[in-house]
Every structure is written in C-alpha cells, then in structure tokens.
Design a protein around this motif. Structure first.
Motif, mmCIF file in Angstrom:
data_model
loop_
_atom_site.group_PDB
_atom_site.id
_atom_site.type_symbol
_atom_site.label_atom_id
_atom_site.label_comp_id
_atom_site.label_asym_id
_atom_site.label_seq_id
_atom_site.Cartn_x
_atom_site.Cartn_y
_atom_site.Cartn_z
ATOM 1 N N GLU A 40 -0.737 -35.502 41.772
ATOM 2 C CA GLU A 40 -0.174 -34.281 42.318
ATOM 3 C C GLU A 40 1.243 -34.016 41.819
ATOM 4 O O GLU A 40 1.661 -32.870 41.694
ATOM 5 N N GLN A 41 2.008 -35.079 41.537
ATOM 6 C CA GLN A 41 3.417 -34.918 41.223
ATOM 7 C C GLN A 41 3.703 -34.870 39.725
ATOM 8 O O GLN A 41 4.848 -34.741 39.316
ATOM 9 N N ALA B 279 7.700 -37.375 48.657
ATOM 10 C CA ALA B 279 7.954 -36.156 47.889
ATOM 11 C C ALA B 279 9.149 -35.415 48.463
ATOM 12 O O ALA B 279 9.256 -35.219 49.661
ATOM 13 N N ARG C 94 1.707 -24.195 46.071
ATOM 14 C CA ARG C 94 2.999 -23.856 46.651
ATOM 15 C C ARG C 94 3.366 -22.382 46.447
ATOM 16 O O ARG C 94 3.672 -21.653 47.402
ATOM 17 N N THR D 106 -3.725 -29.354 41.188
ATOM 18 C CA THR D 106 -2.990 -30.293 42.026
ATOM 19 C C THR D 106 -2.612 -29.589 43.317
ATOM 20 O O THR D 106 -2.562 -28.346 43.383
ATOM 21 N N ASP E 146 0.253 -29.401 44.618
ATOM 22 C CA ASP E 146 1.517 -28.692 44.460
ATOM 23 C C ASP E 146 1.319 -27.302 43.857
ATOM 24 O O ASP E 146 2.180 -26.436 43.994
ATOM 25 N N ASP E 147 0.167 -27.087 43.182
ATOM 26 C CA ASP E 147 -0.101 -25.766 42.605
ATOM 27 C C ASP E 147 -0.336 -24.708 43.676
ATOM 28 O O ASP E 147 -0.353 -23.511 43.367
ATOM 29 N N THR F 245 10.213 -32.446 46.837
ATOM 30 C CA THR F 245 10.142 -31.049 46.433
ATOM 31 C C THR F 245 9.832 -30.209 47.651
ATOM 32 O O THR F 245 8.798 -30.372 48.284
ATOM 33 N N ILE G 30 4.946 -31.048 50.460
ATOM 34 C CA ILE G 30 3.588 -31.357 50.010
ATOM 35 C C ILE G 30 3.584 -32.733 49.367
ATOM 36 O O ILE G 30 4.409 -33.030 48.506
ATOM 37 N N GLY G 31 2.654 -33.589 49.779
ATOM 38 C CA GLY G 31 2.473 -34.880 49.117
ATOM 39 C C GLY G 31 3.238 -36.016 49.732
ATOM 40 O O GLY G 31 3.354 -37.072 49.122
#
Length: 902
Positions: free
Chosen positions: A227-228, A320, A778, A773, A775-776, A322, A800-801
């Motif tokens: 994911e990252q 995470a 977001r 992922t 994060d996509d 972010t 996220i994550g």
C-alpha cells in the motif's frame, strides 16, 4: 481377425465414465498410453451426456482412457467451478505433499473431498471455486503442486498411466461416497492472487503469506508495504526505465543495463492486475514470473526469502503518517449539505416506447421481460431492424433544407458481458435473417437462369461475330444486333447476391459483400469488435473508414485494388447495428481516428441500465408466440413492400415547422459556450437521424401516404432527444479526469451496496481493480467529501494503513440510498418495470431539491434550464394514437414536457 489399437486400459472404462457423469463430472476420452485427448477443442467436447459417452467408449474411443475436464460448472454445483490440486511426488526435492503440509500448517486444514491416486504416485484432490481458476504449474502454491482449472483436464480411474500404473480412487474418498468439497477461502485467495516465483534459496512456510494478507485485507507487513509503495518508485530506484504505456493501460519497462531501443523486459498491469510480470532471465536475483511489490522487495533484498523480508519490515515499518485533513467528525443527525454533482445532472432516460407502433412495442416489452434487460436494448435493435427493412429502397425528403436522406441508421448499445445482448439481437433480427435466406435462394435461382441465358447469348454472339466479320449488308445488320446482344449480356452480370446481413468483417471484405449485394447491406453484430476494426486497430488501417462514412449517407464508394477487380458502388447504403461493452465507449472517446473524421457522430449511442447481478435466474419465461409472429409478419411485410415499391416520403407543412423549431433550438444550444457546443459534430448528424427515424416510423405504421404527419414527427423528435441525453451522458465521461471517474465509481458502488456507511477497507476490498492500493482511494474520497457526498465518522485527519487502528469510516449522502426515481413505472404487470426499472432507478438518482437541485445556480457545462417554445400550426394535428404519451399540439399551448422538445 481385426487388428485392435494397442491399449492398456481396462474394459470397464465405459461404466466408469457413465458413473462419473452421473455425479456431474465432464468426461473426455484420453489417448492410449498418453495423457491427452484425441480430439481438437476437447474443452467444449467434454460432456455428461450418457448417449455421447456410450458412443465414444463403445465405438471410436473404446480403447481410450478416461479424463475429467476441469473449469466447468456441474448440475450439482451450478454456481461453482471444478478444479483439481495435482500433488506430485515423482521428485523427492520438490515434494508436493511437503508443500501441501506447509500450507495447511500455515492456513488451516483442507476439507475432505474426492481424491484419486495417480499412476506416478501423486494425488488429485477435487474442489470447487466460486469463479473459474486458471491452470497453474507450481507458481502460486509452491513446488510440486499444480492446478488444473479452466481449460485443463486430469486423468481419472481406471485409466492407465503411460508408465503402466493405474489411476485409482481413494477407498474412503470415492466419488460414490464423498461429494466434491468447496475450497476453503485461504486456498481461493492464494489461487486468485498474481503468481509469484518460488524463493531462490530455501523454501519456507511463509513464502505465500504476502498474497493472502493482501487478498484477505490483513494489515500485515506485506500488505502495508504494497500500500505504501508504487511500482514507479521501486523500479526507477533500481534503474528500470519506463518504455511506454499501451492502450490497455499496461506499463512496459526496460531492465537495468538495457536501453529502451532494445525493447521491454517486464510489464505492470497485465490483465488489470497490480503485478510486475517479468519475462527476462537476465536479472540473477529476479527470476521470470509475476510479483507483488512485496515479492519484488523480497527478491531484491532477501534473495527471495519472504519470511526474512516480512521480519525486517515489521522492525522498520512505522505507522503510516500520510494524512489528509478531511474535517472534524460530523454528527450523523446533522442535515446534509446539497451535494455537488460529479457530472451532468441530466439522467439518461429510458427509451420512449410509446413512440413506437404497437406491434413493435409489444415485442420489445416481451423480449425485455424474457431476457430481463432494459427495454432500451431491444428498442434500439428494433429501430435498426426497421432501417434494414428499408435498406436502399426508400428515402426521406426535407424540402425546407433541400435534404434528401436514405434511411440508413448507425446505432450502438453499450452493456457489459452476459447482459443479454446476443439473444436480444437474435430476437429483433430473426425475421430479417429468414427473409435473407429467401432472397439468397431466389438470387441463386436468378443466377442459374442468368448463366443459362448468358450461355445461349454467348453462342449467339459468336455466330453474329462471324457474320459481322464477312461484311456486306448482312454483316452490318449482324453488327447492330451484336451490339444489342453485348448490352444484354453485360446486364446479366450484375444480379445482386440477395445478401442482406453481414457480421463483423474487415472493411475490404465488407466492401466486396456490399458490391455483390447491389450496394445495400447491414452490419449487425453483438460482439463489439466493430469499433476496434474500423479504428484501424487491426489490419484495416484508419483510411478504410471511408466505406462507413459514405455508407451512412448513401454516397459513392470506389476502391482500386491491385491484381483484383476494383470496387465501384455508385450508391453505397450501409446500416450498422452493434452492441459493445461500456469500456469500448471510453476507447472511442480517446480515439482521434473515430472522433476526428465524424464516424462516431453518425452513431446513435445509448447505455441502458445494467441488470447483471439482479436478474431472477430461477423463473420461467412466459412469452406469447402471437406477439413474435405479429412482429415477424409486420417487419417482413414492410421489407418486401419497400423492396418492390421504392418510395420517397416528405416532411412538410406542420411536420416541417415542428422539426425546424427543434432543429433551431439544437442549433442555439451548440453556440460558443452553450451546453451542447462540445457535441456539435454529433448533433449535426442527429438532425439527419431524426428525419430518418420519422420516415421509418411512418412506414412502420403502414401509412400509405407520402407525407409524414405531425404525430410521427413528434415521436421521432422524442426518440432523438432520448439519444441526445445518452450522448451527453457518454460524452461527459470522455472529458473527465481519472480522479472524477474514480469518484463516480465509488458513487456507483454506494448504490449497489445499499449501505449508509462504509470504511476505507470496505471500499478498497470491493474495488481493487479501480484502486491498486488502499492509498489510491485518498484523492477520490477527498473529492467526494468536498462535494458533499460523504462525511467522516472519525475525529481528525484521514489516516490509511496504520496497523492496529480501525479503518476510517464515512457516512453516505441519503440520496445514494435506494429509492424510487420520479416517473418510474409502478405497474407490476409492466414488463419494463421490476428489475430493469429498479436497477435503472438506483443508478439514476438526482440530488435532493429537484431534478437540477442547486445546480441551476452553478456555472457548469450542460446545466441550463430548457426554454419553453410555442409551436404555431394552422391545422391541429390528428389525435395521438398513443393517448397521453402522444403529441397534443395546438395554436397556443406549448408541447407537454414528455414530448421532449426544448
């Protein structure tokens, strides 16, 4: 004594085959002393039919072995698909039994299921899965375990292995005593993830864990790493170079130490998977195969030892950080703001069936009910069928603009696979297929008669040539007769082939078929490959669009060909009716070949509601044959009448005024900065299509006059407005960035789930093709929040994550909840109601506050208030035959809203 083929197979193969068929196993014969079937396309030949099996194993294949075709569903499990774990033991260093033991220790035991012992000492374990699984040779589960799934087969007892040993059923897990088990979820998860290569060094019980973490949503080190990170980050850091991105969105990369001129070494995005597919053997630490980002990391830094990679990541990964500020937690009881739409707020309507004659409408409604599809699909196909019936035989004249048009229509319906496109096409075009067969037989008879007459005339011509050569008065008379005779022979050479319909074909082949048919033919296809072909994505090339461009308008088509006769068609008339997948529409919007030369502008496009996933597959259809026969009789009668009595219909007086006012408003809406400016190319052709539809409706009503009445004109305009609304909806997708497209997909997911809230994990797990992922998700979530479609149910920023933290939860705007759409029919007996309408209503919601809501105040393209108009007529048109749905026009009253005039 007859020589028999050599065989080691026992004589009771037939009995074994019939017994397995009884339990639902698809059976195929196997060549003696081999492991392969004796016929081509055996995947389709596999059967449980007792008569076929008896014929096989007591006749042509009586000395053959027995195989089971995998990847099929069975009567016992109609919603499951058969696959087999092939546990090999012929190599002590790669024991399938050891690998299976490690898998079971890691994830859990396998259920009891049907089991066979192979002639080589291995085992076959039979399971079912909810979707077909691909064959796999030891990549996904590990050394010594192969998968036999879709397109595969396994040998079954009592077949003899090529080494001379028999296959035998396990005593306790025989098909007669044990049912085939459903595979456990962990096994399905492993088999559905992209394949990863085995470790380069030592095998380990954890080597598959990353795939399962990612598939089941576990926030372990592998899933977190996936994911990252991005493939661009990883590959560019290691010296890879992006070579290009193809039309399918698949990235092609060149390995370190190699220039892009030397080609590509790996791809990302193969078959819509977020995997790196490596097909070079020049990287010592990265064998050929498919990798997740974690798998790539394990090979790059730990020589393929995924356990060691996971341990290191656990020590080094931090929570995470972010974050995105979405806002403070909102009270779920607080009133929602008015959401800002992500697209044109005009919802594409359903097809106005009341505009069609009863004999067509009845058949459309019955077909839609039988197939459980939106009526838009058979309705558009029915218009195409009318156009084929009138092909090359009649025209429409609009004196106001001095237009004379053929009645050729181009139409395309966009629906996903298995949505009923092919059976709908068959239902609406069946009468024309029957008529074509009759014309082909008549043409064959005519051809034979012409050949006989030509042979006689040729002999006569020879005699006259001899007389003419002698000169004198007799020679002169013979010369004049010879000239007349030559003209007669030439006319005999151009009899049409009688062909009416063509399927998806190359442009050159279509041109030949069109010429042979006398310049009139229809392309009717449910396969959807037509746009690819005419866009030049195959061998045709974009230059060959000329046939489709000229064929729509009945223009001249000439092709000079080397070493073959040229094609010269003075008036080429084409009708094109096709069904495509929605993704094809996106490809059309991105194709300069299609949009730049006006081809797409010639098509009436629609994207009806999709019923896949909501249909009742248990019910029986109860169609009325009288409705089918009436449709067949009317359509055939129109085709035969127009074929023998070509005519031109005219639009004048009140009908001409009505069309002119609609045409003028279409013109005004295409002015610079106006709502339809971006569709001017398409609306220019829509004018002609509406004139053609008016003439087709005129003939469908069996009107014997040559003037189109105002009611028919109003109905044609309403149909034109239907396709205009769909074109606006489709074109709106073409001009949208990826972020908005993803946000729209999330909104569509809301309507399918019927949920009030959701978590990021819910969204990601259900939409992995859209979001590689977590994060996509977001940016689309930020957009939906900014526009008022969702609100957070958590304090602080969006994170996220983060391991050990609940996945962020959001509330969904109430307008996304299931509700009845305004104007939705509620008559339970209406075939267009029920599943189709409910499905359409769920996808056709409008925000609170009316159809346009607050959007009338926003400077957004396509959001304008329709202007009312008054149509002045000197004589009121006759009452509509369709009751409240027809056009009721007079000197002072504007047309009702349902007429669809602007």
């Amino acid at each position: 004594m007859t020589n028999q083929p050599e065989t080691n197979n026992p004589p009771d193969t037939l009995a074994a085959a019939l017994n397995l068929a009884k339990h639902g196993f698809p059976i195929i014969p196997i060549r003696p002393k081999q492991k392969h079937p004796p016929m081509a396309a055996w995947q389709h030949a596999a059967t449980t039919n007792t008569e076929t099996l008896t014929n096989w194993f007591s006749g042509l294949y009586r000395n053959h072995g027995l195989g089971v075709a995998t990847g099929h569903n069975t009567p016992q499990n109609p919603d499951r698909y058969l696959f087999v774990l092939d546990i090999d033991e012929h190599n002590a260093e790669t024991s399938g039994g050891d690998t299976l033991h490690e898998l079971c220790q890691t994830y859990g035991p396998l259920p009891t299921t049907v089991e066979a012992h192979t002639g080589s000492g291995g085992r076959h374990l039979y399971f079912t899965s909810p979707a077909p699984l691909r064959n796999d040779a030891g990549r996904k589960l590990g050394a010594g375990i192969d998968i036999r799934g879709d397109g595969g087969q396994v040998l079954a007892p009592p077949t003899i292995h090529p080494n001379g040993n028999p296959y035998v059923w396990d005593i306790e897990n025989h098909p007669d005593t044990t049912p085939v088990a459903h595979a456990p979820q962990w096994l399905i998860a492993l088999l559905e993830t992209p394949a990863t290569p085995p470790p380069v060094t030592q095998p380990t019980t954890m080597k598959h864990t990353a795939n399962v973490w990612h598939q089941l949503g576990d926030e372990g080190p592998a899933a977190t790493y996936n994911e990252q990170t991005t493939w661009t980050q990883l590959l560019e850091t290691d010296g890879w170079t992006l070579h290009h991105t193809d039309t399918n969105g698949e990235q092609h990369w060149t390995r370190p130490g190699k220039t892009t001129r030397e080609g590509t070494s790996a791809t990302v995005g193969y078959k819509n998977t977020d995997a790196l597919k490596v097909f070079t053997s020049a990287i010592p630490w990265l064998p050929e195969g498919a990798y997740s980002r974690f798998g790539y990391y394990a090979c790059r830094h730990h020589n393929g030892d995924r356990s060691a990679a996971a341990r290191e990541l656990r020590q080094t990964q931090q929570p995470a950080t972010t974050t995105t500020i979405i806002g403070d937690t909102l009270n779920n009881d607080e009133p929602w703001p008015q959401p800002i739409p992500l697209h044109d707020t005009n919802t594409p309507p359903t097809f106005p069936l009341h505009t069609l004659p009863e004999w067509i409408r009845n058949h459309i409604e019955q077909t839609a009910a039988d197939l459980q599809v939106a009526a838009d699909l058979p309705a558009t196909l029915a218009l195409g069928a009318l156009s084929v019936a009138a092909l090359g035989a009649t025209k429409v004249n609009y004196p106001r603009q001095r237009w004379t048009q053929p009645l050729n229509l181009y139409a395309a319906v966009a629906l996903p696979p298995s949505a009923g496109k092919s059976p709908a096409k068959n239902a609406m075009f069946a009468p024309l297929e029957t008529l074509e067969q009759l014309r082909l037989r008549n043409a064959a008879t005519t051809k034979m008669r012409n050949e006989t007459e030509r042979n006689v005339l040729e002999k006569r011509r020879k005699t006259l040539e001899d007389k003419a050569a002698k000169g004198g008065d007799d020679g002169t008379a013979a010369m004049f007769e010879l000239l007349d005779l030559t003209e007669q022979i030439a006319q005999l050479e151009h009899a049409p082939s009688g062909r009416l319909l063509a399927d998806d074909a190359t442009t050159e082949a279509l041109g030949v078929a069109l010429a042979d048919a006398g310049g009139n033919i229809a392309v009717v296809s449910a396969e959807g490959g037509l746009f690819d072909r005419i866009a030049g994505m195959y061998s045709d090339g974009p230059a060959n669009l000329d046939l489709y461009l000229e064929g729509w308008s009945g223009g001249r088509y000439v092709v000079d060909r080397i070493k073959r006769d040229p094609i010269n068609i003075p008036a080429a008339n084409l009708v094109v009716v096709t069904t495509v997948q929605p993704t094809v529409l996106d490809a059309i919007g991105n194709s300069k070949n299609l949009t730049g030369r006006g081809l797409v502008a010639r098509f009436l496009l629609c994207q009806p509601a999709n019923n896949v996933g909501t249909r009742d597959r248990l019910r029986h259809t109860t169609g009325d044959d009288r409705t089918v026969r009436a449709y067949e009789a009317h359509l055939t009668d129109i085709a035969e009448h127009l074929h023998t009595n070509p005519t031109t219909t005219t639009i004048e007086n009140d009908s001409s005024d009505m069309f002119a006012q609609w045409d003028q408003q279409l013109e005004n809406r295409g002015a610079p900065g106006a709502e339809l400016e971006h569709l001017n190319e398409w609306t220019g052709k829509l004018r002609a299509s509406v004139l053609r539809i008016a003439a087709l409706l005129h003939h469908a009503n069996h009107n014997t006059t040559t003037t189109i009445d105002p009611t028919t004109m109003a109905n044609a305009i309403e149909i034109g407005n239907y396709y205009l609304d769909h074109a606006r909806h489709i074109a709106d997708r073409w001009g949208t960035d990826d972020n908005i497209k993803q946000a729209r997909r999330i909104l569509e997911w809301f309507t399918r789930t019927n949920a009030d809230t959701f978590t990021v994990r819910d969204l990601y797990s259900a939409n992995r093709r859209t979001f590689p992922t977590a994060d996509d998700t977001r940016q689309p979530l930020e957009l939906l929040h900014e526009r008022g479609w969702i609100r957070p149910l958590f304090d602080g920023p969006l994170v996220i994550g983060r391991r050990g933290k609940d996945s962020p939860r959001f509330a969904i705007h109430p307008s996304c909840a299931p509700c009845a759409h305004p104007g939705t029919p509620t008559n339970d007996n209406d075939p267009t109601n029920g599943t189709a309408v409910a499905r359409h209503a769920r996808h056709a919601r409008t925000p609170p506050g009316g159809k346009n809501g607050a959007m009338s105040e926003m400077p957004s393209r396509g959001i304008t208030t329709p202007l009312p108009i008054t149509i002045n007529t000197t004589t009121p048109p006759p009452p509509s035959a369709h009751g409240a749905h027809g056009a009721q026009l007079n000197n002072t009253t504007p047309p009702p809203d349902d007429l669809g005039l602007f």
